[in-house]
Design an enzyme around this catalytic site. Sequence first.
Site, PDB file in Angstrom:
ATOM      1  N   TYR A 136      29.068  24.786  11.638  1.00 53.84           N
ATOM      2  CA  TYR A 136      27.953  23.891  11.032  1.00 53.84           C
ATOM      3  C   TYR A 136      28.046  23.762   9.365  1.00 53.84           C
ATOM      4  CZ  TYR A 136      25.545  23.639  15.550  1.00 53.84           C
ATOM      5  OH  TYR A 136      25.397  23.580  16.876  1.00 53.84           O
ATOM      6  N   LYS A 183      34.212  34.637  20.408  1.00 55.16           N
ATOM      7  CA  LYS A 183      35.762  34.563  21.096  1.00 55.16           C
ATOM      8  C   LYS A 183      36.656  34.766  20.238  1.00 55.16           C
ATOM      9  CE  LYS A 183      38.150  31.751  24.021  1.00 55.16           C
ATOM     10  NZ  LYS A 183      38.023  32.265  25.401  1.00 55.16           N
ATOM     11  N   ASP A 216      32.981  32.424  26.907  1.00 57.78           N
ATOM     12  CA  ASP A 216      33.104  31.767  28.167  1.00 57.78           C
ATOM     13  C   ASP A 216      32.608  32.716  29.391  1.00 57.78           C
ATOM     14  OD1 ASP A 216      35.254  33.167  27.273  1.00 57.78           O
ATOM     15  OD2 ASP A 216      36.778  31.873  27.950  1.00 57.78           O
ATOM     16  N   ASP A 240      23.874  27.538  20.055  1.00 64.30           N
ATOM     17  CA  ASP A 240      23.219  26.301  20.284  1.00 64.30           C
ATOM     18  C   ASP A 240      23.443  25.806  21.852  1.00 64.30           C
ATOM     19  OD1 ASP A 240      22.377  23.591  19.829  1.00 64.30           O
ATOM     20  OD2 ASP A 240      24.290  22.781  19.575  1.00 64.30           O
TER      21      ASP A 240
END
Length: 344
Positions: A136, A183, A216, A240
């Site tokens: 972002y 991740k 994930d 988000d």
Amino acid sequence: MATAKNTPRTHKITLIPGDGIGPEVTAATVRILENAGAATGVSFDWHRYDAGADSYAKTGEYIPKALYDSIEQNRIALKGPVTTPIGDGFSSINVTLRQKFDLYANFRPVKSLPGLKTKYPDIDLIIFRENTEDLYAGLEVMVVPGVAQSLKIITKKGSTRIAKSAFEYARKHGRKKIHAIHKANIMKLSDGLFLKCCKTVAADYPEVTYAEHIVDNTCMQLVMNPYQYDIILTTNLYGDILSDLCSAFVGGLGLVPGANLGAACAIFEAVHGSAPDIAGQDKANPTALLQSAVLMLHHIDESAAAERIQKAIEHVYAEGKTLTRDVGGTAGTKAFTEAIIAAM
Ligand code: ATP
């Protein structure tokens, strides 16, 4: 407090109704706040501003300087959603405001309301989303035609302060477990740094169980068994996505509130966007913004008004007679608003 009814405490609050369903859910929320305020000795001095395309049409600015000044002075804003154009056009107003006022902690409690039938009853989890960096940061470039690059910025400062917010909250409110979501198997440096900071902060809070899950896997784990999570601590983009996912546990985007918190200011807004598909049709559920306003009232130490509204929300949901369409009812925004006021 005893004389509060006769001498109302007035709070100056910057109000951004936004667009799409924003003006409808904001009008509903303001009406309920005024009612709760009248009963508890609180009054509001609303400083209203447009932002985004509406503001540009009127002033030539997407965020008028007067709006920036107002937030700076009042330090508190209640904000409806503002549409962000997809693919091109102006930058997100929501993101710009969060960055401008360094509102680094996005606090999103996801809690079931009584009476509302969902696939997962009694959910009570909280998302702490880093709110100022990651993808972002808005650092994008076309390297050569056909090749675009986005920079993912993760800093020690940003990661440490969001981790501290989550652990401090856990300590203060007796929450037991924090999962850092990442991740770092793929983004070893950026998400790796985020994890390192979370782990360092965790060491100062031995009473809170700390764990790490890959994003994930987290999506699968959440759908299989959301009850294993208590507080989710994560970076901006994963936060988000996980927010929308988690909103489904409690009835959808119409319900989940949010607070953007910084050292100097706070902006309270729902997790949902401007939902243009239902705008202007008296269909929007104002609960998410209303519960954001409840967070705001607690933040400004007006807990009596906050609890009055929260109890009324719970009463209307438990009764189940006057609910909006997104949660299986047939009522419009206005009828739902009246039901809340009646319940207060
Ligand atoms: P953004 O990316 O701007 O946050 P989004 O992708 O999360 O937006 P939304 O505009 O929030 O998308 O809404 C997605 C859908 O959820 C809407 O089209 C609408 O049908 C539903 N929805 C969202 N908010 C509400 C609400 N307050 N009341 C009823 N339905 C809603």
